[in-house]
Design a protein around this motif. Structure first.
Motif, mmCIF file in Angstrom:
data_model
loop_
_atom_site.group_PDB
_atom_site.id
_atom_site.type_symbol
_atom_site.label_atom_id
_atom_site.label_comp_id
_atom_site.label_asym_id
_atom_site.label_seq_id
_atom_site.Cartn_x
_atom_site.Cartn_y
_atom_site.Cartn_z
ATOM 1 N N THR A 1 0.955 -19.769 -10.575
ATOM 2 C CA THR A 1 1.615 -18.591 -10.891
ATOM 3 C C THR A 1 1.378 -17.297 -10.210
ATOM 4 O O THR A 1 0.719 -17.350 -9.345
ATOM 5 C CB THR A 1 0.839 -18.167 -12.575
ATOM 6 N N ASP A 2 2.269 -16.513 -10.464
ATOM 7 C CA ASP A 2 2.642 -14.983 -9.826
ATOM 8 C C ASP A 2 1.275 -14.422 -9.758
ATOM 9 O O ASP A 2 0.850 -13.877 -8.693
ATOM 10 C CB ASP A 2 3.725 -14.268 -10.505
ATOM 11 N N SER A 3 0.514 -14.310 -10.708
ATOM 12 C CA SER A 3 -0.663 -13.522 -10.823
ATOM 13 C C SER A 3 -1.477 -14.159 -9.935
ATOM 14 O O SER A 3 -2.751 -13.667 -9.704
ATOM 15 C CB SER A 3 -1.363 -13.247 -12.417
ATOM 16 N N ALA A 4 -1.717 -15.536 -9.801
ATOM 17 C CA ALA A 4 -2.494 -16.231 -8.664
ATOM 18 C C ALA A 4 -2.271 -15.576 -7.284
ATOM 19 O O ALA A 4 -3.040 -15.784 -6.642
ATOM 20 C CB ALA A 4 -2.500 -17.713 -8.918
ATOM 21 N N VAL A 5 -0.942 -15.226 -7.098
ATOM 22 C CA VAL A 5 -0.721 -15.091 -5.561
ATOM 23 C C VAL A 5 -0.819 -13.583 -5.761
ATOM 24 O O VAL A 5 -1.238 -13.034 -4.306
ATOM 25 C CB VAL A 5 0.766 -15.248 -5.561
ATOM 26 N N ARG A 6 -0.724 -12.711 -6.584
ATOM 27 C CA ARG A 6 -0.582 -11.320 -6.354
ATOM 28 C C ARG A 6 -1.578 -10.288 -7.404
ATOM 29 O O ARG A 6 -1.418 -10.761 -8.454
ATOM 30 C CB ARG A 6 0.984 -10.720 -6.610
ATOM 31 N N PRO A 7 -2.687 -9.691 -7.140
ATOM 32 C CA PRO A 7 -3.288 -8.988 -8.159
ATOM 33 C C PRO A 7 -2.511 -8.270 -8.861
ATOM 34 O O PRO A 7 -1.497 -7.797 -8.444
ATOM 35 C CB PRO A 7 -4.339 -8.196 -6.946
ATOM 36 N N GLN A 8 -3.008 -8.206 -10.053
ATOM 37 C CA GLN A 8 -2.075 -7.328 -10.982
ATOM 38 C C GLN A 8 -2.297 -5.893 -10.572
ATOM 39 O O GLN A 8 -3.492 -5.235 -10.312
ATOM 40 C CB GLN A 8 -2.783 -7.562 -12.457
ATOM 41 N N LEU A 9 -1.169 -5.071 -10.852
ATOM 42 C CA LEU A 9 -1.264 -3.782 -10.440
ATOM 43 C C LEU A 9 -1.421 -3.076 -11.884
ATOM 44 O O LEU A 9 -0.347 -3.141 -12.470
ATOM 45 C CB LEU A 9 -0.269 -3.296 -9.601
ATOM 46 N N ASP A 10 -2.272 -2.394 -12.095
ATOM 47 C CA ASP A 10 -2.289 -1.385 -13.335
ATOM 48 C C ASP A 10 -1.096 -0.442 -13.508
ATOM 49 O O ASP A 10 -1.027 0.453 -12.356
ATOM 50 C CB ASP A 10 -3.591 -0.914 -13.594
ATOM 51 N N LEU A 11 -0.510 -0.236 -14.429
ATOM 52 C CA LEU A 11 0.763 0.831 -14.620
ATOM 53 C C LEU A 11 0.120 2.163 -14.246
ATOM 54 O O LEU A 11 0.748 2.851 -13.637
ATOM 55 C CB LEU A 11 1.272 0.694 -15.980
ATOM 56 N N ARG A 12 -1.178 2.347 -14.926
ATOM 57 C CA ARG A 12 -1.689 3.531 -14.608
ATOM 58 C C ARG A 12 -1.902 3.965 -13.100
ATOM 59 O O ARG A 12 -1.960 5.059 -12.700
ATOM 60 C CB ARG A 12 -2.949 3.830 -15.418
ATOM 61 N N HIS B 1 2.504 3.136 -0.332
ATOM 62 C CA HIS B 1 2.928 1.866 0.240
ATOM 63 C C HIS B 1 2.223 0.573 -0.753
ATOM 64 O O HIS B 1 1.211 0.760 -1.492
ATOM 65 C CB HIS B 1 1.773 1.570 1.533
ATOM 66 N N VAL B 2 3.056 -0.163 -0.950
ATOM 67 C CA VAL B 2 3.053 -1.310 -1.970
ATOM 68 C C VAL B 2 3.655 -2.499 -1.454
ATOM 69 O O VAL B 2 4.596 -2.417 -0.394
ATOM 70 C CB VAL B 2 3.865 -0.801 -3.521
ATOM 71 N N VAL B 3 3.604 -3.700 -2.145
ATOM 72 C CA VAL B 3 4.225 -4.795 -1.972
ATOM 73 C C VAL B 3 5.264 -5.002 -3.145
ATOM 74 O O VAL B 3 4.820 -4.546 -4.156
ATOM 75 C CB VAL B 3 3.463 -6.061 -1.736
ATOM 76 N N ALA B 4 6.477 -5.359 -2.823
ATOM 77 C CA ALA B 4 7.301 -5.763 -4.074
ATOM 78 C C ALA B 4 8.057 -7.095 -3.817
ATOM 79 O O ALA B 4 8.531 -7.451 -2.820
ATOM 80 C CB ALA B 4 8.424 -4.496 -3.854
ATOM 81 N N LEU B 5 8.402 -7.794 -4.912
ATOM 82 C CA LEU B 5 9.256 -8.883 -5.028
ATOM 83 C C LEU B 5 10.687 -8.348 -4.917
ATOM 84 O O LEU B 5 11.240 -7.802 -5.781
ATOM 85 C CB LEU B 5 9.024 -9.326 -6.242
ATOM 86 N N ALA B 6 11.094 -8.614 -3.793
ATOM 87 C CA ALA B 6 12.633 -8.322 -3.667
ATOM 88 C C ALA B 6 13.308 -9.472 -2.754
ATOM 89 O O ALA B 6 12.848 -9.878 -1.977
ATOM 90 C CB ALA B 6 12.746 -6.875 -2.792
ATOM 91 N N ASP B 7 14.395 -9.474 -3.036
ATOM 92 C CA ASP B 7 15.322 -10.872 -2.381
ATOM 93 C C ASP B 7 14.376 -12.089 -2.555
ATOM 94 O O ASP B 7 14.297 -12.861 -1.542
ATOM 95 C CB ASP B 7 15.508 -10.266 -0.981
ATOM 96 N N ASP B 8 13.636 -12.238 -3.603
ATOM 97 C CA ASP B 8 12.826 -13.469 -3.663
ATOM 98 C C ASP B 8 11.803 -13.729 -2.907
ATOM 99 O O ASP B 8 11.370 -14.672 -2.536
ATOM 100 C CB ASP B 8 13.810 -14.883 -3.682
ATOM 101 N N ASP B 9 11.408 -12.555 -2.342
ATOM 102 C CA ASP B 9 10.040 -12.808 -1.634
ATOM 103 C C ASP B 9 9.217 -11.323 -1.752
ATOM 104 O O ASP B 9 9.707 -10.342 -2.088
ATOM 105 C CB ASP B 9 10.601 -12.726 0.004
ATOM 106 N N TRP B 10 7.932 -11.520 -1.463
ATOM 107 C CA TRP B 10 7.128 -10.348 -1.316
ATOM 108 C C TRP B 10 7.217 -9.583 0.020
ATOM 109 O O TRP B 10 7.086 -10.166 1.154
ATOM 110 C CB TRP B 10 5.553 -10.757 -1.587
ATOM 111 N N ALA C 1 15.413 -9.337 5.462
ATOM 112 C CA ALA C 1 14.912 -10.231 6.464
ATOM 113 C C ALA C 1 16.150 -9.875 7.576
ATOM 114 O O ALA C 1 15.634 -10.213 8.854
ATOM 115 C CB ALA C 1 15.348 -11.662 5.944
ATOM 116 N N GLY C 2 17.026 -9.172 7.529
ATOM 117 C CA GLY C 2 18.026 -9.116 8.483
ATOM 118 C C GLY C 2 17.798 -7.642 9.307
ATOM 119 O O GLY C 2 18.358 -7.315 10.113
ATOM 120 N N GLY C 3 16.478 -7.100 8.752
ATOM 121 C CA GLY C 3 16.515 -5.740 9.524
ATOM 122 C C GLY C 3 16.799 -4.393 8.846
ATOM 123 O O GLY C 3 16.852 -3.386 9.261
#
Length: 74
Positions: A2-13, A23-32, A56-58
């Motif tokens: 599952t997604d939560s097994a790959v990425r630690p949960q980020l609390d909304l607060r 600086h964060v990581v984000a799911l964009a274009d089907d990739d973190w 991916a194209g810079g």
């Protein structure tokens, strides 16, 4: 896996408490991807993050994503 097994949960607060830009990581274009959180918008259906990242194209892109598509930058 599952997604939560790959990425630690980020609390909304914790997102709401970050100084911008952050600086964060984000799911964009089907990739973190490494991204900058540059804004937080409250909409009728919840919070939306405004992020800036390089694809991916810079190319630098700015887009809105739901907060559940964010994770802490490691």
């Amino acid at each position: 896996m599952t997604d939560s097994a790959v990425r630690p949960q980020l609390d909304l607060r914790s997102i709401l408490g970050l100084e911008l830009p952050a600086h964060v990581v984000a799911l964009a274009d089907d990739d973190w991807r490494s991204a900058w959180l540059i804004g937080r918008l409250h909409c009728g259906n919840g919070w939306i993050a405004l992020i800036q990242y390089t694809d991916a194209g810079g190319h630098e892109l700015t887009r809105r994503v739901p907060f559940d598509q964010l994770g802490p930058h490691c």
